[in-house]
Motif scaffolding. Structure first.
Motif, short mmCIF file in Angstrom:
data_model
loop_
_atom_site.label_atom_id
_atom_site.label_comp_id
_atom_site.label_asym_id
_atom_site.label_seq_id
_atom_site.Cartn_x
_atom_site.Cartn_y
_atom_site.Cartn_z
N ASN A 58 21.08 53.53 -16.55
CA ASN A 58 20.90 52.36 -16.26
C ASN A 58 21.31 51.10 -17.43
OD1 ASN A 58 18.94 50.48 -14.45
ND2 ASN A 58 17.97 49.78 -16.25
N MET A 59 21.13 51.50 -18.67
CA MET A 59 22.07 50.09 -19.26
C MET A 59 23.41 50.06 -18.88
SD MET A 59 20.18 51.27 -23.24
CE MET A 59 21.01 50.37 -23.66
N ALA A 60 23.86 51.13 -19.50
CA ALA A 60 25.67 50.95 -19.03
C ALA A 60 26.02 50.31 -17.25
CB ALA A 60 26.20 52.81 -18.71
N PHE A 61 24.91 50.73 -16.69
CA PHE A 61 25.56 49.67 -15.38
C PHE A 61 25.13 48.69 -15.02
CE2 PHE A 61 23.74 48.69 -11.08
CZ PHE A 61 24.51 48.80 -10.12
N ASN A 62 24.05 48.01 -15.81
CA ASN A 62 23.18 46.58 -15.89
C ASN A 62 24.67 46.21 -16.86
OD1 ASN A 62 21.14 46.33 -14.83
ND2 ASN A 62 20.17 47.63 -15.39
N ILE A 63 24.34 47.07 -18.82
CA ILE A 63 26.08 45.44 -19.05
C ILE A 63 27.32 45.66 -17.79
CG2 ILE A 63 27.31 46.16 -20.99
CD1 ILE A 63 25.17 47.72 -22.29
N ALA A 64 27.42 46.93 -17.43
CA ALA A 64 28.92 46.41 -16.50
C ALA A 64 28.48 45.61 -15.14
CB ALA A 64 29.67 47.51 -15.27
N LEU A 65 27.98 45.49 -14.99
CA LEU A 65 27.29 44.15 -14.02
C LEU A 65 26.79 42.89 -14.60
CD1 LEU A 65 26.46 44.93 -10.73
CD2 LEU A 65 24.08 44.78 -11.30
N LEU A 66 26.69 42.71 -15.49
CA LEU A 66 26.71 41.44 -16.01
C LEU A 66 28.36 41.18 -16.34
CD1 LEU A 66 24.96 39.32 -17.42
CD2 LEU A 66 24.18 40.39 -19.92
N ASN A 67 29.00 41.87 -17.03
CA ASN A 67 30.40 41.57 -17.42
C ASN A 67 30.80 41.68 -16.27
OD1 ASN A 67 32.53 41.50 -19.93
ND2 ASN A 67 32.90 43.14 -18.57
N LEU A 68 30.48 42.00 -14.77
CA LEU A 68 30.98 41.56 -13.75
C LEU A 68 31.32 39.37 -13.74
CD1 LEU A 68 33.19 42.94 -11.32
CD2 LEU A 68 31.59 43.09 -10.85
N VAL A 69 29.71 39.58 -13.63
CA VAL A 69 29.45 38.10 -13.73
C VAL A 69 30.50 37.44 -14.50
CG1 VAL A 69 27.80 36.64 -13.59
CG2 VAL A 69 26.76 38.92 -12.74
N LYS A 70 29.83 37.60 -15.44
CA LYS A 70 30.82 36.64 -17.06
C LYS A 70 32.24 36.87 -15.91
CE LYS A 70 31.94 37.04 -21.71
NZ LYS A 70 32.54 37.92 -22.28
N MET A 71 32.98 37.95 -15.86
CA MET A 71 34.66 37.63 -15.48
C MET A 71 34.57 36.90 -14.36
SD MET A 71 36.14 38.87 -17.94
CE MET A 71 37.09 38.78 -17.18
N SER A 72 33.64 37.22 -12.73
CA SER A 72 34.08 37.05 -11.82
C SER A 72 33.04 35.73 -11.57
CB SER A 72 33.97 38.24 -10.19
OG SER A 72 32.73 38.43 -10.85
N SER A 73 32.03 37.34 -10.73
CA SER A 73 30.84 35.96 -10.07
C SER A 73 29.26 36.10 -9.76
CB SER A 73 31.03 34.94 -8.56
OG SER A 73 31.37 36.17 -7.95
N ALA A 74 28.38 36.42 -9.80
CA ALA A 74 27.32 36.67 -9.26
C ALA A 74 27.06 37.39 -8.64
CB ALA A 74 26.25 36.09 -9.35
N LEU A 75 28.32 36.68 -7.09
CA LEU A 75 27.79 37.53 -5.90
C LEU A 75 28.42 38.21 -6.66
CD1 LEU A 75 27.14 37.21 -2.91
CD2 LEU A 75 28.95 35.53 -2.32
#
Length: 249
Positions: A171-188
């Motif tokens: 769960n931690m790895a998934f959320n970190i990867a997801l937040l990094n994707l928000v940082k690099m692209s967008s929330a959508l």
């Protein structure tokens, strides 16, 4: 119980719609019809894939309208939070002269406030579940015993503490990867990617795995849903003209 879980997953696909709305209102982004169609195809694909496991009844047939409506409304807060995180990264890049805020700093603030509100709302939430506030320490103690797999625990906690720890790490790895994707692209974009994990998870859980000895046969509806989902992701990420690149996702 499975039907209720499948139904809730389908209802929560309104999350993508809320993100489109908040992204346009709060961040001033515009989306092409192609991107909107792609988002709806992704949501439709998840609904089709998840619905393949519910053959014993109709979705929400015995549920009052107020509960699905409440779930749709509540998903707006989660969608708004993801857009706010995106705005933090955008604003931070302006203030830090091109450098974006650290994802662990942003995630720590978000997780901290989440834990605070859960703690403050714990008496109300426990009362809604029929648990008196005075009984909460006993429930927390029982949860700790189950997590540590204490021998005298009255609850069947097979797999503890290995499975709970594995869940926390994944769960931690998934959320970190997801937040990094928000940082690099967008929330959508992050949400569309995370949504694709739903049919993947269903497929993995259908396999005969340790602690899940009996596999499941996937229906044709699942295959169709997965194909529709991939089509939605492909349509959303098609190249677009440079004139619209700065305003659209």
């Amino acid at each position: 119980m499975l039907l209720e879980k499948y139904s809730s997953v389908c209802v929560l696909q309104s999350f993508l719609v809320w993100q489109l709305i908040f992204s346009a209102l709060l961040l001033g982004k515009t989306y092409s019809m192609r991107q909107i169609i792609g988002c709806f195809l992704v949501a439709s694909g998840v609904i089709l894939a998840v619905a393949s496991g519910a053959n014993d009844g109709q979705f929400l047939s015995e549920v009052k309208f107020v509960w699905p409506a409440l779930m749709v409304a509540s998903s707006a807060f989660q969608a708004g939070a993801s857009i706010l995180k995106e705005s933090v990264f955008i604003d931070g890049a302006k203030r830090l002269k091109g450098r974006r805020p650290d994802i662990f700093v942003v995630n720590s603030f978000g997780s901290g406030f989440q834990a605070l509100f859960v703690f403050l709302l714990l008496p109300i939430l426990s009362n809604l579940r029929g648990i008196k506030f005075a009984e909460l320490p006993a429930y927390l103690n029982g949860g700790a015993e189950c997590f540590l797999n204490v021998d005298d625990s009255l609850i069947d906690c097979g797999g503890a503490p290995f499975l709970p720890l594995l869940f926390i790490l994944v769960n931690m790895a998934f959320n970190i990867a997801l937040l990094n994707l928000v940082k690099m692209s967008s929330a959508l974009v992050a949400s569309l990617t995370a949504t694709s994990a739903v049919p993947i998870s269903i497929y993995i859980l259908s396999l005969p795995l340790p602690y899940i000895p009996h596999g499941a046969k996937l229906s044709s509806s699942f295959i169709v849903g997965a194909v529709v989902l991939l089509m939605g992701l492909f349509i959303y990420n098609l190249p677009q003209s440079s004139k619209k690149q700065s305003k659209t996702e």
